[in-house]
Design an enzyme around this catalytic site. Structure first.
Site, PDB file in Angstrom:
ATOM      1  N   GLY A  25      41.680  29.562  45.547  1.00 49.10           N
ATOM      2  CA  GLY A  25      42.204  30.562  44.610  1.00 49.10           C
ATOM      3  C   GLY A  25      41.244  30.628  43.445  1.00 49.10           C
ATOM      4  N   GLN A  51      62.199  41.298  21.834  1.00 51.78           N
ATOM      5  CA  GLN A  51      62.891  40.690  20.696  1.00 51.78           C
ATOM      6  C   GLN A  51      63.501  41.784  19.808  1.00 51.78           C
ATOM      7  OE1 GLN A  51      63.307  37.608  20.781  1.00 51.78           O
ATOM      8  NE2 GLN A  51      64.337  37.258  18.828  1.00 51.78           N
ATOM      9  N   GLU A 100      43.269  38.213  39.731  1.00 49.42           N
ATOM     10  CA  GLU A 100      41.836  38.483  39.460  1.00 49.42           C
ATOM     11  C   GLU A 100      41.233  37.406  38.559  1.00 49.42           C
ATOM     12  OE1 GLU A 100      41.543  40.398  41.554  1.00 49.42           O
ATOM     13  OE2 GLU A 100      42.665  42.265  41.409  1.00 49.42           O
TER      14      GLU A 100
HETATM   15  N1  COS Z   1      28.221  38.320  39.415  1.00 46.45           N
HETATM   16  C1  COS Z   1      27.171  37.998  40.212  1.00 46.45           C
HETATM   17  N2  COS Z   1      26.897  36.700  40.573  1.00 46.45           N
HETATM   18  C2  COS Z   1      27.710  35.736  40.107  1.00 46.45           C
HETATM   19  C3  COS Z   1      28.824  36.018  39.277  1.00 46.45           C
HETATM   20  C4  COS Z   1      29.047  37.367  38.920  1.00 46.45           C
HETATM   21  N3  COS Z   1      30.056  37.702  38.141  1.00 46.45           N
HETATM   22  N4  COS Z   1      29.459  34.854  38.979  1.00 46.45           N
HETATM   23  C5  COS Z   1      28.773  33.885  39.602  1.00 46.45           C
HETATM   24  N5  COS Z   1      27.723  34.415  40.283  1.00 46.45           N
HETATM   25  C6  COS Z   1      26.746  33.698  41.060  1.00 46.45           C
HETATM   26  C7  COS Z   1      26.053  32.686  40.172  1.00 46.45           C
HETATM   27  O1  COS Z   1      24.938  33.249  39.495  1.00 46.45           O
HETATM   28  C8  COS Z   1      25.622  31.639  41.160  1.00 46.45           C
HETATM   29  O2  COS Z   1      24.428  32.071  41.821  1.00 46.45           O
HETATM   30  P1  COS Z   1      23.202  31.063  42.114  1.00 46.45           P
HETATM   31  O3  COS Z   1      23.777  30.056  43.065  1.00 46.45           O
HETATM   32  O4  COS Z   1      22.180  31.954  42.710  1.00 46.45           O
HETATM   33  O5  COS Z   1      22.841  30.496  40.789  1.00 46.45           O
HETATM   34  C9  COS Z   1      26.735  31.640  42.193  1.00 46.45           C
HETATM   35  O6  COS Z   1      27.374  32.913  42.088  1.00 46.45           O
HETATM   36  C10 COS Z   1      27.752  30.539  41.967  1.00 46.45           C
HETATM   37  O7  COS Z   1      28.228  30.654  40.644  1.00 46.45           O
HETATM   38  P2  COS Z   1      29.026  29.496  39.912  1.00 46.45           P
HETATM   39  O8  COS Z   1      28.313  28.182  40.115  1.00 46.45           O
HETATM   40  O9  COS Z   1      29.328  29.910  38.514  1.00 46.45           O
HETATM   41  O10 COS Z   1      30.362  29.451  40.770  1.00 46.45           O
HETATM   42  P3  COS Z   1      31.604  28.450  40.689  1.00 46.45           P
HETATM   43  O11 COS Z   1      32.031  28.180  42.063  1.00 46.45           O
HETATM   44  O12 COS Z   1      31.298  27.336  39.768  1.00 46.45           O
HETATM   45  O13 COS Z   1      32.806  29.233  40.044  1.00 46.45           O
HETATM   46  C11 COS Z   1      34.241  30.805  39.105  1.00 46.45           C
HETATM   47  C12 COS Z   1      32.818  30.372  39.487  1.00 46.45           C
HETATM   48  C13 COS Z   1      35.220  29.695  38.803  1.00 46.45           C
HETATM   49  C14 COS Z   1      34.032  31.612  37.856  1.00 46.45           C
HETATM   50  C15 COS Z   1      34.709  31.663  40.284  1.00 46.45           C
HETATM   51  O14 COS Z   1      34.985  30.836  41.394  1.00 46.45           O
HETATM   52  C16 COS Z   1      35.887  32.512  39.966  1.00 46.45           C
HETATM   53  O15 COS Z   1      35.760  33.568  39.353  1.00 46.45           O
HETATM   54  N6  COS Z   1      37.077  32.077  40.413  1.00 46.45           N
HETATM   55  C17 COS Z   1      38.256  32.878  40.303  1.00 46.45           C
HETATM   56  C18 COS Z   1      38.371  33.752  41.486  1.00 46.45           C
HETATM   57  C19 COS Z   1      39.363  34.816  41.253  1.00 46.45           C
HETATM   58  O16 COS Z   1      39.264  35.560  40.293  1.00 46.45           O
HETATM   59  N7  COS Z   1      40.306  34.936  42.156  1.00 46.45           N
HETATM   60  C20 COS Z   1      41.318  35.915  41.962  1.00 46.45           C
HETATM   61  C21 COS Z   1      41.751  36.625  43.101  1.00 46.45           C
HETATM   62  S1  COS Z   1      40.585  37.392  44.059  1.00 46.45           S
HETATM   63  S2  COS Z   1      41.396  39.132  44.283  1.00 46.45           S
END
Ligand code: COS
Length: 388
Positions: free
Chosen positions: A135, A342, A370
């Protein structure tokens, strides 16, 4: 209706268009749709009406039957729809969120197959990223496609997928190959038609609010698709998903602005009419302060939402601004609905008297879907901590 602040001239026509649709169509059905007994069923005729009005294809490219709008116009449309009814804004936003990776990263053939029909509401798309254990940690995917000749065989389960129960096709995020050795699996995106054997959608029941737009689960049991269904490049799916979510978060921020605006307007109407201690309660400073706080936060949320949308329109990376807008606008919606309730007191808590009880249930998910508020803070904090 209160006057709204526009950052440019392209917004007012959108507001007028949605207002007309809201008055004519949404106001007739939104209460009834919210109060239907379980299980929820997608209101297909209503969905078609929204599509026929051009609202579902609005952000899709013009050359494929969409409206080709800017991100700012899209945010304005979602804001005004959410003012009329949160679930209607969601019914409209989901197909646009799910179509985005197709027209952004797909081949000409893939775009032609899906987008014109999605824009008309003839095909319902779903964005299938989330799983039981993926998630907030979206990269932790278990769903897996194995290569077999010219095909992929996909197995797995998706969870909390908007319209996952009723979709005609899904943009499915998964691993390709087991990747057991990998610390972080490389994610890819594959387009899967829902009538492929082994694909099964199911509706999740007893959702708190936003009922008309259904949420589902997708089971994938040896689903066989041709390799030509791969979207973009192998291993780029996570970036496609994150990129899509940036835009979707501007949409959620806009929903927050619309719901907060509605809560404020309902509060003002009520405060001016409700007599207590011999005068309208609007005369009381306690009420005036609540209205002041609601409207101030609302205007800040609106400005942040438009800023993120304008950055997207410029083609700049806008992940941080989208996260800030989503975080602040969704919390503002919660604040404004709570204060409005309220002010309404018992007349807010009980649905017979006002829509506050419905607004309360509808807005709550804005801080969850999201990307939760905690995930937005993680994104924002990370950016600032890396910035010097
Ligand atoms: N746009 C383009 N690329 C992106 C990006 C974005 N907004 N966010 C991250 N990336 C890229 C990063 O640059 C990184 O690339 P490199 O490996 O080439 O450096 C890669 O993706 C991994 O990024 P990161 O290490 O930041 O990823 P994490 O797994 O640490 O986590 C979060 C990122 C927590 C921010 C992400 O998993 C997230 O948004 N989670 C929530 C998901 C969500 O919103 N779910 C809701 C329902 S879906 S309908």
């Amino acid at each position: 209706m209160m006057k709204r602040y526009n950052v440019d001239d392209s917004q007012q026509p959108v507001r007028d268009w949605v207002h007309e649709f809201g008055e004519k169509e949404i106001s007739k059905v939104f209460i009834e749709l919210d109060r239907r007994p379980e299980p929820q069923v997608l209101p297909r005729d209503y969905y078609k009406k929204i599509a026929d009005a051009g609202l579902i294809g609005y952000s899709m490219p013009k050359e494929y039957g969409g409206g080709g709008c800017t991100s700012l116009q899209y945010a304005t449309m979602i804001e005004e729809l959410a003012f009329w009814d949160g679930p209607t804004s969601l019914l409209t936003a989901v197909p646009q969120l799910a179509s985005y990776p197709v027209f952004k990263f797909g081949t000409e053939e893939q775009i032609k197959k899906y987008i014109p029909k999605a824009a008309k509401g003839e095909l319902i798309p779903a964005f299938a990223l989330t799983e039981e254990n993926a998630g907030s940690d979206a990269a932790n995917q278990s769903t897996c496609a194995i290569e077999e000749g010219d095909n992929y065989i996909i197995n797995g389960k998706k969870h909390f997928i908007m319209h996952g129960d009723v979709c005609d096709f899904a943009v499915l995020f998964c691993k390709i190959g087991n990747q057991e050795e990998a610390k972080r699996p490389k994610i890819s995106a594959i387009l899967v038609d829902a009538d492929t054997p082994g694909f099964k959608g199911e509706t999740l029941q007893y959702k708190m609010g936003m009922k008309a737009a259904t949420t589902g689960r997708i089971y994938l049991d040896n689903v066989k698709v041709p390799k030509s269904s791969l979207l973009g490049d192998v291993g780029s799916g996570f970036k496609y998903a994150m990129n899509t979510l940036d835009g979707a978060r501007v949409g959620v921020a806009a929903q927050g602005v619309g719901i907060a605006q509605r809560a404020l307007e309902e509060a003002v109407k009520f405060a001016n009419n409700r007599i207590a201690f011999g005068a309208p309660i609007a005369k009381l400073q306690a009420i005036q302060w609540m209205i002041a706080d609601m409207s101030t936060k609302l205007e800040a949320a609106r400005a942040m939402t438009y800023k993120a949308a304008q950055l997207q329109d410029k083609g700049a990376r806008f992940s941080t601004e989208a996260a800030q807008a989503k975080l602040f606008a969704s919390e503002t919606a919660g604040f404004c609905v709570d204060r409005s309730m309220q002010i309404h007191s018992g007349y807010g808590y009980i649905g017979e008297f006002s829509i506050l009880e419905k607004l309360y249930r509808d807005q709550r998910v804005l801080e969850i879907y999201e990307g939760t508020s905690e995930i937005q803070r993680l994104i924002i904090g990370g950016t600032y901590l890396r910035s010097l």
